[in-house]
Write a protein that holds these residues in place. Structure first.
Motif, short mmCIF file in Angstrom:
data_model
loop_
_atom_site.label_atom_id
_atom_site.label_comp_id
_atom_site.label_asym_id
_atom_site.label_seq_id
_atom_site.Cartn_x
_atom_site.Cartn_y
_atom_site.Cartn_z
N ALA A 706 46.95 75.99 56.28
CA ALA A 706 48.27 75.92 56.91
C ALA A 706 48.37 74.74 57.86
CB ALA A 706 48.55 77.23 57.65
N ASP A 707 47.26 74.47 58.61
CA ASP A 707 47.29 73.33 59.53
C ASP A 707 47.40 72.01 58.76
OD1 ASP A 707 44.86 74.86 61.79
OD2 ASP A 707 47.06 75.07 61.65
N ARG A 708 46.68 71.92 57.67
CA ARG A 708 46.75 70.69 56.87
C ARG A 708 48.12 70.54 56.21
NH1 ARG A 708 41.51 71.50 53.35
NH2 ARG A 708 42.49 69.85 52.13
N GLN A 709 48.72 71.67 55.81
CA GLN A 709 50.06 71.61 55.23
C GLN A 709 51.08 71.16 56.28
OE1 GLN A 709 51.19 72.62 51.70
NE2 GLN A 709 52.45 71.08 52.69
N ARG A 710 50.94 71.63 57.49
CA ARG A 710 51.85 71.23 58.57
C ARG A 710 51.71 69.73 58.87
NH1 ARG A 710 51.93 73.81 64.70
NH2 ARG A 710 53.75 72.62 65.46
N ALA A 711 50.43 69.22 58.90
CA ALA A 711 50.22 67.80 59.14
C ALA A 711 50.85 66.96 58.03
CB ALA A 711 48.72 67.51 59.25
N LEU A 712 50.76 67.46 56.79
CA LEU A 712 51.35 66.72 55.68
C LEU A 712 52.88 66.70 55.79
CD1 LEU A 712 50.65 65.19 53.09
CD2 LEU A 712 50.84 67.34 51.83
N GLN A 713 53.48 67.79 56.25
CA GLN A 713 54.93 67.83 56.42
C GLN A 713 55.37 66.82 57.50
OE1 GLN A 713 56.37 71.59 57.78
NE2 GLN A 713 58.53 71.06 57.52
N ARG A 714 54.61 66.75 58.58
CA ARG A 714 54.95 65.79 59.64
C ARG A 714 54.83 64.35 59.13
NH1 ARG A 714 51.89 68.41 64.95
NH2 ARG A 714 53.27 70.23 65.17
N GLU A 715 53.80 64.10 58.30
CA GLU A 715 53.64 62.75 57.75
C GLU A 715 54.83 62.38 56.87
OE1 GLU A 715 52.31 59.07 56.69
OE2 GLU A 715 51.73 60.38 58.36
N LEU A 716 55.33 63.36 56.09
CA LEU A 716 56.49 63.09 55.25
C LEU A 716 57.71 62.80 56.11
CD1 LEU A 716 57.83 62.98 52.48
CD2 LEU A 716 58.16 65.46 52.62
N GLU A 717 57.89 63.53 57.21
CA GLU A 717 59.02 63.26 58.10
C GLU A 717 58.93 61.86 58.69
OE1 GLU A 717 58.80 66.38 60.93
OE2 GLU A 717 59.56 67.94 59.58
N ARG A 718 57.69 61.42 59.05
CA ARG A 718 57.52 60.07 59.58
C ARG A 718 57.88 59.02 58.54
NH1 ARG A 718 54.46 55.96 59.34
NH2 ARG A 718 53.16 56.91 57.73
N GLN A 719 57.49 59.27 57.28
CA GLN A 719 57.80 58.31 56.22
C GLN A 719 59.31 58.24 55.96
OE1 GLN A 719 55.49 59.74 52.96
NE2 GLN A 719 53.58 58.79 53.65
N GLN A 720 60.01 59.37 56.07
CA GLN A 720 61.46 59.37 55.82
C GLN A 720 62.22 58.51 56.82
OE1 GLN A 720 61.62 63.96 55.18
NE2 GLN A 720 63.50 63.14 54.29
N GLN A 721 61.69 58.43 58.05
CA GLN A 721 62.38 57.68 59.09
C GLN A 721 62.40 56.18 58.81
OE1 GLN A 721 60.47 58.74 62.74
NE2 GLN A 721 61.14 60.90 62.66
N GLY A 722 61.36 55.65 58.09
CA GLY A 722 61.30 54.22 57.86
C GLY A 722 61.46 53.81 56.42
N LEU A 723 62.01 54.69 55.59
CA LEU A 723 62.17 54.34 54.19
C LEU A 723 63.30 53.33 54.01
CD1 LEU A 723 61.76 57.71 52.26
CD2 LEU A 723 60.17 55.79 52.35
N PRO A 724 63.03 52.21 53.29
CA PRO A 724 64.09 51.25 53.01
C PRO A 724 64.89 51.68 51.78
CG PRO A 724 62.04 50.43 52.13
CD PRO A 724 61.72 51.74 52.82
N GLY A 725 66.08 51.11 51.62
CA GLY A 725 66.85 51.32 50.41
C GLY A 725 67.61 52.62 50.38
N LEU A 726 67.68 53.37 51.52
CA LEU A 726 68.40 54.64 51.54
C LEU A 726 69.78 54.46 52.16
CD1 LEU A 726 65.57 57.13 52.53
CD2 LEU A 726 66.37 56.46 50.28
N GLY A 727 70.49 53.43 51.70
CA GLY A 727 71.82 53.16 52.24
C GLY A 727 72.85 54.12 51.67
N GLY A 728 74.00 53.58 51.41
CA GLY A 728 75.09 54.44 50.93
C GLY A 728 75.14 54.60 49.44
N SER A 729 74.16 54.09 48.71
CA SER A 729 74.19 54.21 47.25
C SER A 729 73.91 55.66 46.84
CB SER A 729 73.13 53.29 46.65
OG SER A 729 71.84 53.67 47.06
#
Length: 866
Positions: A706-729
């Motif tokens: 569960a701890d490792r799953q939570r860390a992986l979820q946080r990592e995904l949230e961090r990646q979503q914040q800096g993803l390029p190409g997620l404009g209005g398309s």
């Protein structure tokens, strides 16, 4: 004073039973030595009679054998009686006494000779006698020595005993009693009157049962061609007679006499009549079942691969089965274009005969196979020929197909110089009279080597072949020299065509074929790993040699960038890892498709040396999401193993340790990805301190996951914040929604793991992985659109100059240098029909219980989901 010295008789009373047993053993020993030839002879005769040998040979031989056996028995009995001697009591006492220390039994019979009147001496003597009597009472029976190896060095007694034992198991002692029926005219057989027996044995290849004629009434009798008919007549010679017209034997004026008349055997080769004339006789009209000749025909067009290998399907059938087949290829001289080197009359050559493949596991009465051969080096390659297929059955009958006119396939050469060499090789093999002409033309072709030869080695080899040919023409060209020079010209043409890449390309092709064959035949994991390593090494050699050739030829990578496949070494390694993962998961169909795609890419690619420059933000984002997907897959696999451990605790320790090691290996890969690896590695480090099985508490395992799953979820949230190409398309919005669903599914998986609900966690993790894959696909489409419109995103500028790149199948390549494509793979209108077929295949595989448990569970999860 009373004399208590024991007498010999008193001492021997205690040895009564040891003496009797020793004497009985001596009797057995002497009987064995004297009568082993007699016993061996009797056992051999009994074995032969129990197997019914006397019923299989003529009566005269049986009577002669019995006479010889009787005479040998009398001789063996006489020699045994003469050699046997009954052991007396003294001999038994002597053998028993020799086993005791000091010979006490003989000492009891001794008389005191010195000091008979001296009381002291007599006392000593009495003590000696008492001591010997005590020793004698300890005597035990002596075992007999039944070994006769010195007299039977070839172990004939064991041969007879073995034959008799086998006869008891597989034979019948009641058959031995029938030997009395072989007596003369006054025997029991004559008293019972004449009788007969008969059998019809069809050929073995027909697989039909034997027929017992005594159970078949007179009338028509249908038997296969070539059946063996056996008749035995009993009673007085001449009382019964056999008359037949089915064997084709000449009919004698007087029938056979004696033993030949009482037992007859012949083959049925034509219809006719079989009659047993006499008391109890019958008449049959024999009808033959015709054995049709086999039929064979081509079953489709001839297909030819790039290397000249041809594949010709065919079908064959026969009423009892085809045993062999051949393909005969002859030159169609009437349709040959007789120009240039083909004007002269060709040297006579035998037709080319190829053995056709026969089915091994199927029914040879009706089957289909494919003739696969590579005849590129044959003298008739590229010339019109006629091919005739023939099949043969067990009777020797042959059937042939209609002649098929075709051009004998051969390897195609695209280099003009290589084509010229191959053409002169063909002319040389056409006739030896072309030797001088071929030498002149080859000299003309190689007149200016610096203009036509790229490889100095090929030019030198060609000059050697020309000199060898000219020397052979001067001395009279022999067939051996002709074949030798033709082989050299073939090697030179291949060298010119393939250059330095021939060895590496051949090794790569062989590695790919071996791996594909291993996937089809269900090879083990160790064999798959070994073949994958061989493929990696062959691919590295091929890439290195191709890069060297490009440098030598002065090819610039940018000049052909729009026409050739461009791929980096890292991308190739990524494809190989994906291929190995598919094979480990048992998804062989997908692995074969990926291997075929890899093969086509290797044939058409242009190697990009180095790492391909600095990665763009889009590339880094895609790699980060791919790493997250791999980590999620690892967590799901470990949760699945823990679920298995709950139902199979006996294997928890071993499987848990292996799963932890595999998970740590995946984590180690993730920790090398900069900040992402550092953050996620911290979450993992908390769980690595506990290994499954060391604490013995399932709750700790669930909390760790569960701890490792939570860390992986946080990592995904961090990646979503800096993803390029997620404009209005629309593609960007779809990617954002899919990644949000993946994050929510990860949160649900964490809650299920903390509640020790491994089954629910597995479902949530599967949903998270599916959402991650969908998000990556949508993100790739968004990035591809940004590349086509560089004004929308600055990151597309670095890739705008790449041009229109396509994979070997002509489809648009994935964005940001990814291997693969986001283009729709399911072509056609019946998409739902294809989905039904895939679902049916999953159901079929889930019903095969011999598959591994982990694969069956995976298939059931797919069925539950869809």
């Amino acid at each position: 004073m009373t004399d208590r010295t024991p007498s010999v008789e008193t001492a021997l009373k205690a040895l009564r039973w040891p003496l009797r047993l020793t004497r009985a053993g001596m009797v057995a020993e002497r009987l064995t030595l004297a009568f082993w030839p007699l016993f061996s002879l009797l056992l051999s005769v009994a074995a032969l009679l129990a197997f019914g040998v006397h019923e299989m040979v003529p009566h005269g031989w049986v009577l002669g054998g019995l006479a010889v056996s009787g005479l040998a028995t009398v001789v063996a009995l006489g020699l045994g009686i003469r050699a046997f001697r009954w052991p007396c009591r003294a001999e038994a006492l002597d053998r028993l006494d020799r086993t005791l220390p000091g010979r006490p039994i003989a000492a009891l019979g001794d008389i005191q000779a010195v000091g008979a009147g001296d009381s002291a001496s007599e006392a000593v003597w009495r003590a000696h006698v008492i001591r010997m009597a005590e020793r004698a009472r300890a005597a035990k029976a002596v075992k007999p020595d039944l070994r006769v190896a010195a007299r039977d060095p070839y172990a004939l007694r064991y041969v007879a005993l073995t034959a008799f034992t086998v006869a008891l198991v597989f034979g019948s002692l009641w058959r031995a009693a029938t030997v009395t029926d072989l007596a003369g005219a006054g025997g029991a057989a004559l008293a019972a009157g004449p009788s007969w027996e008969g059998w019809v044995e069809p050929p073995a290849y027909t697989a039909k049962p034997s027929l017992y004629l005594n159970d078949i009434d007179a009338g028509p009798l249908t038997v296969p061609h070539g059946s063996r008919l056996t008749l035995r007549l009993y009673g007085e010679v001449g009382a019964l007679d056999v008359r037949e017209t089915v064997s084709g034997r000449p009919i004698p004026e007087a029938g056979p006499e004696g033993a030949d008349a009482m037992a007859q055997s012949f083959e049925v080769v034509r219809p006719g009549e079989l009659a047993i004339e006499g008391p109890g006789g019958r008449i049959w009209q024999i009808v033959l079942t015709p054995d049709r000749a086999p039929e064979i025909a081509l079953d489709g067009p001839l297909s030819v691969e790039a290397n000249g290998q041809m594949s010709q399907p065919f079908v064959a059938e026969d009423d009892y089965g085809v045993v062999a087949g051949r393909a005969t290829i002859t030159l169609d001289a009437a349709t040959v274009d007789r120009r240039f080197g083909l004007v002269a009359e060709p040297d006579p050559r035998e037709p080319l005969v190829l053995d056709l493949p026969m089915t091994i596991t199927g029914d040879r009465r009706d089957f289909g196979e494919t003739l696969i051969e590579n005849l590129s080096q044959h003298p008739w390659a590229g010339l019109p020929v006629q091919m005739v297929l023939s099949a043969e059955d067990a009777l020797g009958q042959q059937g042939a197909s209609a002649p098929e006119t075709m051009v004998l396939p051969g390897r195609r050469f695209f280099d003009p110089l290589a084509r010229a060499v191959i053409e002169q090789r063909r002319d040389l093999l056409w006739t030896r009279d072309n030797g001088a002409r071929v030498a002149r033309l080859l000299r003309a072709v190689s007149h200016r080597p610096d203009e036509v030869f790229r490889d100095e080695g090929a030019y030198l080899q060609l000059r050697v072949a020309i000199r060898r040919l000219e020397a052979g023409v001067a001395a009279g060209l022999t067939p051996e020299t002709q074949d030798e020079i033709a082989a050299a010209l073939w090697d030179i043409a291949v060298l010119i065509e393939e250059g330095d890449l021939s060895d590496a390309a051949e090794r790569l092709r062989r590695a790919q074929e071996r791996l594909a064959e291993a996937m089809k035949n269900g090879a083990s994991d160790e064999e798959i790993a070994e073949l994958m390593q061989e493929l990696r090494e062959a691919m590295q050699d091929y890439m290195r040699q191709l890069a060297q050739q490009q440098q030598q030829d002065g090819q610039q990578q940018a000049q052909n960038q729009q026409d050739m496949q461009e791929i980096t070494g890292d991308q190739l390694e990524q494809m190989l890892e994906q291929l190995q993962q598919l094979m480990e998961e048992g998804r062989m169909a997908e692995a074969q498709q990926l291997l075929e795609m890899l093969r086509q890419m290797m044939e058409n690619m242009q190697i990009t040396q180095g790492q391909g420059g600095q990665q763009t933000p889009g590339q880094q984002a895609m790699e980060g999401l791919a790493e997250t997907l791999r980590e999620q897959q690892g967590l799901s696999d470990e949760a699945f193993r823990n679920l298995q451990d709950q139902f199979n605790p006996g294997q928890q320790g071993q499987q848990g340790q292996q799963g932890q090691q595999g998970q740590q290996g995946q984590q180690g890969q993730g920790q090398g990805q900069g900040q992402q690896g550092q953050q996620f590695g911290q979450g993992q480090g908390q769980g690595q301190g506990q290994q499954p099985g060391t604490q013995g508490r399932e709750g700790d395992l669930g909390q760790e996951l569960a701890d490792r799953q939570r860390a992986l979820q946080r990592e995904l949230e961090r990646q979503q914040q800096g993803l390029p190409g997620l404009g209005g398309s629309p593609e960007g919005e779809a990617a954002r929604d899919a990644l949000d669903r993946a994050g929510r599914a990860m949160g649900e998986a964490e809650e299920a793991l903390r509640g020790d609900d491994l089954a629910g966690a597995l479902d949530s993790q599967a949903e998270a992985m599916e959402a991650l894959r969908e998000g990556m696909r949508n993100l790739g489409e968004a990035l591809a659109q940004n590349q086509q419109n560089p004004g929308q995103q600055g990151e597309g500028m670095g890739q705008a100059q790449a041009g229109d790149r396509r994979d070997p199948l002509g489809r648009e390549q994935g964005a940001m240098g990814r291997v693969g494509t986001d283009e729709e793979m399911l072509q056609g209108e019946d998409v739902y029909g294809r989905a039904r077929e895939l679902l049916d295949e999953i159901r079929r595989r889930s019903g095969e219980q011999e598959r591994p448990d982990i694969e069956l569970d995976y298939l059931r999860r797919l069925l539950d989901r869809f």
